[in-house]
Design a protein around this motif. Structure first.
Motif, PDB file in Angstrom:
ATOM      1  N   ALA A 109      57.765  58.831  20.001  1.00 53.02           N
ATOM      2  CA  ALA A 109      58.004  58.472  18.604  1.00 53.02           C
ATOM      3  C   ALA A 109      56.698  58.434  17.827  1.00 53.02           C
ATOM      4  CB  ALA A 109      58.717  57.130  18.519  1.00 53.02           C
ATOM      5  N   ALA A 110      55.649  57.902  18.439  1.00 54.51           N
ATOM      6  CA  ALA A 110      54.346  57.822  17.784  1.00 54.51           C
ATOM      7  C   ALA A 110      53.769  59.205  17.510  1.00 54.51           C
ATOM      8  CB  ALA A 110      53.373  57.000  18.637  1.00 54.51           C
ATOM      9  N   ARG A 111      54.116  60.190  18.326  1.00 52.65           N
ATOM     10  CA  ARG A 111      53.652  61.571  18.123  1.00 52.65           C
ATOM     11  C   ARG A 111      54.467  62.285  17.048  1.00 52.65           C
ATOM     12  NH1 ARG A 111      53.663  61.528  23.870  1.00 52.65           N
ATOM     13  NH2 ARG A 111      55.647  62.676  23.892  1.00 52.65           N
ATOM     14  N   GLY A 112      55.549  61.654  16.603  1.00 51.59           N
ATOM     15  CA  GLY A 112      56.379  62.278  15.581  1.00 51.59           C
ATOM     16  C   GLY A 112      57.626  62.934  16.110  1.00 51.59           C
ATOM     17  N   GLU A 113      57.884  62.822  17.422  1.00 51.56           N
ATOM     18  CA  GLU A 113      59.112  63.372  17.972  1.00 51.56           C
ATOM     19  C   GLU A 113      60.295  62.526  17.488  1.00 51.56           C
ATOM     20  OE1 GLU A 113      58.967  64.038  22.189  1.00 51.56           O
ATOM     21  OE2 GLU A 113      56.830  64.531  22.108  1.00 51.56           O
ATOM     22  N   GLU A 121      70.105  56.120  16.532  1.00 49.00           N
ATOM     23  CA  GLU A 121      70.082  57.331  15.709  1.00 49.00           C
ATOM     24  C   GLU A 121      68.752  58.062  15.793  1.00 49.00           C
ATOM     25  OE1 GLU A 121      72.312  57.234  11.492  1.00 49.00           O
ATOM     26  OE2 GLU A 121      71.079  55.464  11.878  1.00 49.00           O
ATOM     27  N   THR A 122      68.773  59.318  15.389  1.00 49.23           N
ATOM     28  CA  THR A 122      67.545  60.053  15.109  1.00 49.23           C
ATOM     29  C   THR A 122      67.267  59.965  13.609  1.00 49.23           C
ATOM     30  OG1 THR A 122      68.668  62.152  14.656  1.00 49.23           O
ATOM     31  CG2 THR A 122      68.063  61.691  16.963  1.00 49.23           C
ATOM     32  N   PHE A 123      66.025  60.266  13.219  1.00 54.30           N
ATOM     33  CA  PHE A 123      65.695  60.288  11.797  1.00 54.30           C
ATOM     34  C   PHE A 123      66.394  61.442  11.082  1.00 54.30           C
ATOM     35  CE2 PHE A 123      62.422  57.157  12.654  1.00 54.30           C
ATOM     36  CZ  PHE A 123      62.368  56.458  11.457  1.00 54.30           C
ATOM     37  N   ALA A 124      66.681  62.524  11.800  1.00 56.60           N
ATOM     38  CA  ALA A 124      67.436  63.617  11.185  1.00 56.60           C
ATOM     39  C   ALA A 124      68.831  63.144  10.786  1.00 56.60           C
ATOM     40  CB  ALA A 124      67.525  64.800  12.146  1.00 56.60           C
ATOM     41  N   GLU A 125      69.470  62.388  11.662  1.00 56.69           N
ATOM     42  CA  GLU A 125      70.793  61.837  11.347  1.00 56.69           C
ATOM     43  C   GLU A 125      70.714  60.857  10.180  1.00 56.69           C
ATOM     44  OE1 GLU A 125      72.681  62.157  15.857  1.00 56.69           O
ATOM     45  OE2 GLU A 125      71.599  60.341  15.244  1.00 56.69           O
ATOM     46  N   LEU A 126      69.683  60.016  10.201  1.00 54.91           N
ATOM     47  CA  LEU A 126      69.475  59.075   9.098  1.00 54.91           C
ATOM     48  C   LEU A 126      69.321  59.822   7.785  1.00 54.91           C
ATOM     49  CD1 LEU A 126      68.764  56.206   7.969  1.00 54.91           C
ATOM     50  CD2 LEU A 126      66.370  56.759   8.522  1.00 54.91           C
ATOM     51  N   ARG A 127      68.509  60.858   7.774  1.00 59.03           N
ATOM     52  CA  ARG A 127      68.258  61.602   6.532  1.00 59.03           C
ATOM     53  C   ARG A 127      69.530  62.226   5.993  1.00 59.03           C
ATOM     54  NH1 ARG A 127      63.306  65.850   5.378  1.00 59.03           N
ATOM     55  NH2 ARG A 127      64.307  67.082   3.748  1.00 59.03           N
ATOM     56  N   HIS A 171      60.110  62.335   8.462  1.00 68.09           N
ATOM     57  CA  HIS A 171      59.693  60.942   8.317  1.00 68.09           C
ATOM     58  C   HIS A 171      58.259  60.680   8.750  1.00 68.09           C
ATOM     59  CE1 HIS A 171      60.667  61.441  12.528  1.00 68.09           C
ATOM     60  NE2 HIS A 171      60.028  60.318  12.796  1.00 68.09           N
ATOM     61  N   HIS A 172      57.765  61.467   9.708  1.00 66.08           N
ATOM     62  CA  HIS A 172      56.537  61.071  10.408  1.00 66.08           C
ATOM     63  C   HIS A 172      55.308  60.957   9.513  1.00 66.08           C
ATOM     64  CE1 HIS A 172      54.059  60.223  13.842  1.00 66.08           C
ATOM     65  NE2 HIS A 172      53.288  61.268  13.610  1.00 66.08           N
TER      66      HIS A 172
END
Length: 203
Positions: A109-113, A121-127, A171-172
């Motif tokens: 997650a810290a690397r932006g994955e 959830e993933t951030f893609a799903e959130l978006r 998001h990253h």
């Protein structure tokens, strides 16, 4: 140009305790309530014409919105799609606890994955859900409306990414906004007007 002012909720108990929160809710701290009142005054002074208000259904957001809604006499559109990202089993655990228990996921997650935090959830799903909610909110008002949306840090980050045209998840590179800060987007066409504006009384 329709304008959306995104307001992050006030400080929550788990914010202060360094814990993941997601879609669980720990309630606002005393400071969080103070921030909500300060943000309400800042919003009234900054944007005298408000055409609509929407908010997440989680208590920390609804409590943040309450002073502003009382002041302007509006009822909000409550939309669960404006909730924070679901962090699954990480909710209620400190950052240190999760880093110790799941170092590979935290490092990714810290690397932006776009990992599924705690099985959530993933951030893609959130978006996708946040953008759909904002699209519908804008479509329900006349062009050129001024809208205020009370929500969470994750939704503000992905909405900002969408406004900037950053590929999903996006998001990253966008930091988490401060409690009770205001991020302003134009939505038709999309662009970022201001990020993390500080309201009086935040820290």
């Amino acid at each position: 140009m329709t304008t959306i002012h995104l307001v992050r909720h006030g400080e929550a108990v788990w914010n202060a305790e360094g814990k993941y929160q997601g879609q669980a809710d720990s309630g606002l701290t005393e400071l969080g309530h103070e921030q909500a009142h300060s943000a309400a005054a800042w919003l009234r002074d900054s944007f005298p014409r408000i055409d609509g208000v929407a908010c997440s259904d989680l208590p920390r957001v609804r409590d943040t919105a309450a002073p502003f809604l009382t002041a302007i006499g509006h009822s909000p559109q409550v939309d669960s799609r404006l909730r924070e990202i679901d962090v699954g089993s990480w909710a209620g655990r400190t950052f240190e606890e999760v880093a110790t228990a799941e170092p590979a996921s935290v490092a990714a997650a810290a690397r932006g994955e776009d990992v599924r935090r705690g099985g959530g959830e993933t951030f893609a799903e959130l978006r996708r859900r946040v953008v759909a909610a904002l699209d519908e909110l804008v479509a329900s008002h006349q062009p050129g409306a001024t809208l205020v949306v009370f929500t969470h840090g994750g939704p503000i980050r992905v909405a900002t990414a969408a406004a900037l045209g950053v590929p999903i998840p996006g998001h990253h590179p966008i930091g988490s906004p401060d409690n009770c800060s205001v991020t302003t987007l134009a939505w038709n066409p999309r662009r970022l007007l201001a990020f993390n504006q500080q309201t009086i009384g935040t820290r």
